[in-house]
Design an enzyme around this catalytic site. Structure first.
Site, short mmCIF file in Angstrom:
data_model
loop_
_atom_site.label_atom_id
_atom_site.label_comp_id
_atom_site.label_asym_id
_atom_site.label_seq_id
_atom_site.Cartn_x
_atom_site.Cartn_y
_atom_site.Cartn_z
N GLU A 134 96.10 25.06 95.61
CA GLU A 134 94.59 25.13 95.74
C GLU A 134 93.80 24.08 94.91
O GLU A 134 94.03 23.41 93.89
CB GLU A 134 94.45 26.68 94.85
CG GLU A 134 92.71 26.96 95.09
CD GLU A 134 92.52 28.25 94.28
OE1 GLU A 134 91.66 28.86 94.60
OE2 GLU A 134 93.52 28.63 93.44
N GLU A 313 110.46 30.47 80.87
CA GLU A 313 111.27 29.36 80.31
C GLU A 313 110.69 29.50 78.99
O GLU A 313 109.25 29.44 79.06
CB GLU A 313 111.47 28.17 81.15
CG GLU A 313 112.32 27.17 80.30
CD GLU A 313 112.54 25.79 80.94
OE1 GLU A 313 113.56 25.08 80.54
OE2 GLU A 313 111.63 25.40 81.95
#
Length: 326
Positions: A134, A313
């Site tokens: 985007e 993570e």
């Protein structure tokens, strides 16, 4: 944000064309993959010369050896079934019309140009693997219409978007467990979806202009999905693969791990887990050195699961507490 890539050379060129720099390459030949970390690093960027773990806007590309030579291999970009889940990454630019023209002039394709559809203030470029990128403006798009220049040094790695089934559960997880703040909400009842923008901005009160920021997480909730017990988004790590995970860094990795345990999070990988902890030893010094490197990498990270089973993570911020020179 991490994605798998089969066209890693072309992707490196693409993201460098968007103004990013390659900060770090972590080769893992024993496991047959390499990691590439890219971010904006010019003197006018948000975090010039900072360690990769001390930044808010990073793209990690994972290249699995051999995929670039497999004509049948394709990446799931997360925007069509059966692999719908992850949506896009986003960069904010100075002058959006000029920035989009520069991307088009370089021969890159678009999923949506500025002139397409009803929303003429955003565009979606396509990277060489077909992931959506985007493009938004940090300036008023109406006031940049006639400007022909753009400066990639002023761009920002603004956000990553994932779709969520139950916005209440996801907001609770990202705020209460991961400590993010709700920066902005965009409600779209006529189109049956809401957007929630979260990040680490202390004191934020759901009224932040997020366009100039880096490292924002966008959650897209489509009304009614939370009522369907069989509904499930694809997390990108099962087949068909594509998106890998988002990542946060923490001040103390061991303490964060204990806190997550106390909060009862669902784990994908604890610090002590991993297939590599049982790697066999050998009398060869070079083998054992490689083994120590692999083991060291294994114990540097952990993965928790959000309510939709997206991987998050968690790694050490090396500026705040040195854990490893990586």
């Amino acid at each position: 944000m991490a994605t798998n890539t089969s066209k890693y050379k072309l992707n490196l060129k693409f993201y460098e064309h968007l103004g990013m720099s390659l900060l770090r390459k972590i080769p893992q030949p024993e496991a047959k993959f390499d990691l590439y970390f890219l971010a904006y690093d010019s003197p006018s960027s948000a975090s010039p010369n900072a360690h990769w773990s001390d930044r808010q806007g990073i793209i990690e590309l994972t290249h699995n050896y051999g995929t670039e030579n497999d004509s049948s291999y394709s990446i799931n970009n997360g925007n069509s079934d059966p692999g719908k889940g992850f949506g896009h990454v986003c960069i904010s630019v100075d002058n959006i019309q000029a920035a989009c023209q520069r991307i088009e002039d370089a021969g890159y394709k678009f999923q949506k140009k500025l002139s397409d559809g009803r929303m003429h203030h955003i565009a979606f470029a396509l990277d060489p693997d077909g992931y959506w990128v985007e493009i938004i403006s940090s300036n008023d798009a109406e006031k940049t219409e006639g400007i022909k220049e753009t400066d990639p040094a002023k761009y920002r790695m603004n956000h990553s978007m994932i779709r969520v089934k139950d916005h209440t559960k996801s907001l609770k997880f990202y705020q209460d467990v991961l400590g993010m703040q709700l920066l902005r909400t965009n409600e779209n009842p006529s189109a049956n979806f809401n957007l929630y923008f979260l990040g680490y901005v202390p004191g934020a009160n759901n009224d932040v202009n997020t366009a100039p920021l880096e490292g924002v997480l966008e959650l897209t909730w489509n009304y009614g999905t939370e009522k369907d017990e069989n509904f499930k988004y694809h997390n990108g790590n099962a087949e068909p693969q594509g998106f890998g995970h988002i990542c946060i860094t923490v001040d103390d990795l061991d303490a964060a791990c204990k806190r997550f345990e106390d909060l009862g999070v669902n784990w994908k990988k604890r610090l002590t887990d991993g297939r590599m902890k049982n790697v066999a030893v050998s009398d060869s010094p070079s083998f054992n050195q490689r083994r120590r490197t692999v083991l060291k990498f294994c114990y540097l990270l952990q993965f928790v699961l959000d309510p939709d089973d997206y991987w998050v993570e968690v790694v050490q911020n090396e500026k705040l507490k040195e854990r490893a020179n990586w």
